[in-house]
Design a protein around this motif. Sequence first.
Motif, PDB file in Angstrom:
ATOM      1  N   THR A  88      88.406  61.397 -36.960  1.00  0.00           N
ATOM      2  CA  THR A  88      87.486  62.482 -36.963  1.00  0.00           C
ATOM      3  C   THR A  88      88.564  63.408 -37.702  1.00  0.00           C
ATOM      4  O   THR A  88      89.466  63.095 -38.364  1.00  0.00           O
ATOM      5  N   ASP A  90      84.684  68.700 -34.814  1.00  0.00           N
ATOM      6  CA  ASP A  90      85.195  67.686 -33.623  1.00  0.00           C
ATOM      7  C   ASP A  90      86.555  67.592 -33.726  1.00  0.00           C
ATOM      8  O   ASP A  90      87.212  66.526 -33.860  1.00  0.00           O
ATOM      9  N   TYR A  91      87.259  68.920 -33.381  1.00  0.00           N
ATOM     10  CA  TYR A  91      88.568  69.054 -33.566  1.00  0.00           C
ATOM     11  C   TYR A  91      89.112  69.270 -31.910  1.00  0.00           C
ATOM     12  O   TYR A  91      88.729  70.077 -31.380  1.00  0.00           O
ATOM     13  N   SER A 104      90.465  57.882 -34.246  1.00  0.00           N
ATOM     14  CA  SER A 104      89.008  58.096 -33.983  1.00  0.00           C
ATOM     15  C   SER A 104      88.392  58.384 -35.157  1.00  0.00           C
ATOM     16  O   SER A 104      86.932  58.640 -35.045  1.00  0.00           O
ATOM     17  N   SER A 146      83.533  68.406 -27.708  1.00  0.00           N
ATOM     18  CA  SER A 146      84.580  69.169 -28.763  1.00  0.00           C
ATOM     19  C   SER A 146      84.936  70.591 -28.145  1.00  0.00           C
ATOM     20  O   SER A 146      85.284  71.335 -29.021  1.00  0.00           O
ATOM     21  N   ASN A 162      89.805  61.679 -27.595  1.00  0.00           N
ATOM     22  CA  ASN A 162      89.077  61.581 -28.750  1.00  0.00           C
ATOM     23  C   ASN A 162      87.949  62.747 -28.594  1.00  0.00           C
ATOM     24  O   ASN A 162      87.470  63.264 -27.274  1.00  0.00           O
ATOM     25  N   THR A 163      87.423  63.176 -29.371  1.00  0.00           N
ATOM     26  CA  THR A 163      86.246  64.255 -29.574  1.00  0.00           C
ATOM     27  C   THR A 163      84.948  63.728 -29.902  1.00  0.00           C
ATOM     28  O   THR A 163      84.886  62.594 -30.836  1.00  0.00           O
ATOM     29  N   HIS A 164      83.774  64.354 -29.718  1.00  0.00           N
ATOM     30  CA  HIS A 164      82.368  64.275 -30.307  1.00  0.00           C
ATOM     31  C   HIS A 164      81.736  65.383 -30.594  1.00  0.00           C
ATOM     32  O   HIS A 164      81.638  66.398 -29.842  1.00  0.00           O
ATOM     33  N   GLU A 182      85.545  60.455 -40.853  1.00  0.00           N
ATOM     34  CA  GLU A 182      84.085  60.051 -40.668  1.00  0.00           C
ATOM     35  C   GLU A 182      83.379  60.753 -41.575  1.00  0.00           C
ATOM     36  O   GLU A 182      82.407  60.420 -42.046  1.00  0.00           O
ATOM     37  N   ASP A 183      83.884  62.114 -41.770  1.00  0.00           N
ATOM     38  CA  ASP A 183      83.043  63.095 -42.430  1.00  0.00           C
ATOM     39  C   ASP A 183      83.082  62.553 -44.184  1.00  0.00           C
ATOM     40  O   ASP A 183      82.013  62.966 -44.702  1.00  0.00           O
ATOM     41  N   ALA A 223      79.462  67.945 -38.384  1.00  0.00           N
ATOM     42  CA  ALA A 223      80.932  67.765 -38.818  1.00  0.00           C
ATOM     43  C   ALA A 223      81.719  68.852 -38.992  1.00  0.00           C
ATOM     44  O   ALA A 223      81.329  70.012 -39.233  1.00  0.00           O
TER      45      ALA A 223
END
Length: 285
Positions: A113, A252-253, A111, A215, A243-245, A85-86, A249
């Motif tokens: 990420t 989100d690990y 996801s 996250s 999944n994380t949020h 996403e980044d 940027a």
Amino acid sequence: MGRPSSLHLANRLTEYAGGVNIWLKLEDLNDTGSYKINNALGQILIPRRLGKTEIIAEMGAGQHGVATATVCAKFSMKCTIYGAEDVRRQALNVFRIRLLDATVIPVESGSRTFQDAVNEAFRAWIVRLDTTHYIIGSAIGPHPFPTMVRTFQSVIGEETKTQPRDLGKSPDAVVACVGGGSNATEMFYPFSDDMSVQLVGVEASGDGLDTARHSATLSGGSMGVLHGVRTYVLQDEQGQISNTHSISAGLDYPGVGPGLANWKEGNRATFLSARMHRPYRASAC
């Protein structure tokens, strides 16, 4: 690289905090614009010694991708960066990476990420081990990656110990954000044996720890295995990675470096979480 980086007294933030002196370690003044260059320049010496010709790396916020592309350009090595996403929300860093003649491959699986970027980088690496080396940007993954990243990045913490002494001061606490762990590990490690200094890590709590969209691995995770290391991870009851949020940027690990997990277990460091309560607006100042 521009070392040593500056230690700056944040006057407005100090005033806002009620008088405690807050100093900022300005790693954005380094060549390539972040602290990631310390690790990239150290790690690329390894594939050069091994005779490898190509470098693979992942990108979260994109700064590790820029740093890796830079050292590959310096030493004339082919460079491939995997991002999720980044790639979209860090378009400027993607532009800089490509300007340095590196290839950026968007990851569409999972996801999308930081975790998925690392997954794809590992997959690409293990099928080309004879010619390729993986430069990991965070203190994660199997040994010796967490140790290498900690070692190369600890120059920041070492400078942070020395610079206040030159001003006749010593810190009461060292604070760092926590994603995969390189930012906090680099700052904490040189202070880890000095019990007079409190170590405080701040994770991204996304929409809140009471939701599934965060996250905060050390605050809301449990012990598990991810990317070849046993550490705290965000997982379900069956051990499947969650999944994380994070609005940030790179944070989100769903895991964290083993060094930080060890400091949590030994009560050497305190880990908090921060939540974005309203949309961020940049303003001139």
